[in-house]
Write a protein that holds these residues in place. Sequence first.
Motif, PDB file in Angstrom:
ATOM      1  N   TRP A 131      -7.626   5.611  -3.697  1.00 39.09           N
ATOM      2  CA  TRP A 131      -8.819   6.009  -4.448  1.00 39.09           C
ATOM      3  C   TRP A 131      -9.394   7.342  -3.975  1.00 39.09           C
ATOM      4  O   TRP A 131     -10.404   7.805  -4.503  1.00 39.09           O
ATOM      5  CB  TRP A 131      -9.889   4.919  -4.300  1.00 39.09           C
ATOM      6  N   SER A 132      -8.785   7.974  -2.979  1.00 38.87           N
ATOM      7  CA  SER A 132      -9.390   9.167  -2.375  1.00 38.87           C
ATOM      8  C   SER A 132      -9.049  10.485  -3.079  1.00 38.87           C
ATOM      9  O   SER A 132      -9.681  11.490  -2.825  1.00 38.87           O
ATOM     10  CB  SER A 132      -8.977   9.260  -0.898  1.00 38.87           C
ATOM     11  N   ARG A 133      -8.039  10.501  -3.942  1.00 39.45           N
ATOM     12  CA  ARG A 133      -7.656  11.729  -4.647  1.00 39.45           C
ATOM     13  C   ARG A 133      -8.288  11.784  -6.016  1.00 39.45           C
ATOM     14  O   ARG A 133      -8.319  10.794  -6.736  1.00 39.45           O
ATOM     15  CB  ARG A 133      -6.143  11.808  -4.802  1.00 39.45           C
ATOM     16  N   ILE A 134      -8.729  12.971  -6.361  1.00 38.39           N
ATOM     17  CA  ILE A 134      -9.266  13.187  -7.693  1.00 38.39           C
ATOM     18  C   ILE A 134      -8.338  14.153  -8.396  1.00 38.39           C
ATOM     19  O   ILE A 134      -8.046  15.233  -7.889  1.00 38.39           O
ATOM     20  CB  ILE A 134     -10.700  13.765  -7.648  1.00 38.39           C
ATOM     21  N   ARG A 138      -3.651   8.947 -12.371  1.00 33.44           N
ATOM     22  CA  ARG A 138      -4.155   7.973 -11.407  1.00 33.44           C
ATOM     23  C   ARG A 138      -4.835   6.800 -12.091  1.00 33.44           C
ATOM     24  O   ARG A 138      -4.622   5.645 -11.730  1.00 33.44           O
ATOM     25  CB  ARG A 138      -5.128   8.643 -10.433  1.00 33.44           C
ATOM     26  N   GLU A 179       0.839  -1.202   0.000  1.00 31.35           N
ATOM     27  CA  GLU A 179       0.000   0.000   0.000  1.00 31.35           C
ATOM     28  C   GLU A 179       0.872   1.248   0.000  1.00 31.35           C
ATOM     29  O   GLU A 179       0.626   2.186  -0.761  1.00 31.35           O
ATOM     30  CB  GLU A 179      -0.921   0.025   1.229  1.00 31.35           C
ATOM     31  N   CYS A 201      -7.061  -0.350  -0.671  1.00 33.32           N
ATOM     32  CA  CYS A 201      -6.339   0.829  -0.177  1.00 33.32           C
ATOM     33  C   CYS A 201      -7.173   2.086  -0.463  1.00 33.32           C
ATOM     34  O   CYS A 201      -7.160   2.621  -1.560  1.00 33.32           O
ATOM     35  CB  CYS A 201      -4.971   0.916  -0.852  1.00 33.32           C
ATOM     36  N   ARG A 202      -7.883   2.560   0.549  1.00 35.21           N
ATOM     37  CA  ARG A 202      -8.785   3.700   0.361  1.00 35.21           C
ATOM     38  C   ARG A 202      -8.055   4.963  -0.059  1.00 35.21           C
ATOM     39  O   ARG A 202      -8.552   5.749  -0.856  1.00 35.21           O
ATOM     40  CB  ARG A 202      -9.586   3.946   1.627  1.00 35.21           C
ATOM     41  N   LYS A 203      -6.854   5.181   0.453  1.00 40.29           N
ATOM     42  CA  LYS A 203      -6.105   6.391   0.110  1.00 40.29           C
ATOM     43  C   LYS A 203      -5.753   6.424  -1.379  1.00 40.29           C
ATOM     44  O   LYS A 203      -5.627   7.488  -1.962  1.00 40.29           O
ATOM     45  CB  LYS A 203      -4.828   6.486   0.938  1.00 40.29           C
TER      46      LYS A 203
END
Length: 120
Positions: free
Chosen positions: A114-117, A89, A68, A110-112
């Motif tokens: 997928w958290s950035r746009i 990304r 991760e 891994c949520r982080k």
Amino acid sequence: IPIDVELQSVQNEISHAESEILQLDAEIDRLEQVVSSLKQRRNELQNFKIQKQSLFAPIRKLPEDVLEYLFLACQWHLEPDGYIQACNRDTFVGTVTQICVQWHSVALSCRKLWSRISFY
């Protein structure tokens, strides 16, 4: 000037040579097919061996939290001018999720990751 008997003998030798050349050409074609088949089988075995050897790669032994961290770190790269730039990304995550089942699972969980746009 050769006599007719000599001419006939030479003609027979030429015919025999032509016949033997045709036989040799046929044998060469057959052997080339055999070699081609053997090369194909060899390539298949090499690919099989490479796939199986990858099971012993050290990266497969990394804990999921380390993977991760690596995924998150690889999302960004340092530009020559010193600025940190985001990678594409979609391309990065798409690639990471296709490496192997373990990487796919770790990347999706891994949520982080997928958290950035990013807008390009």
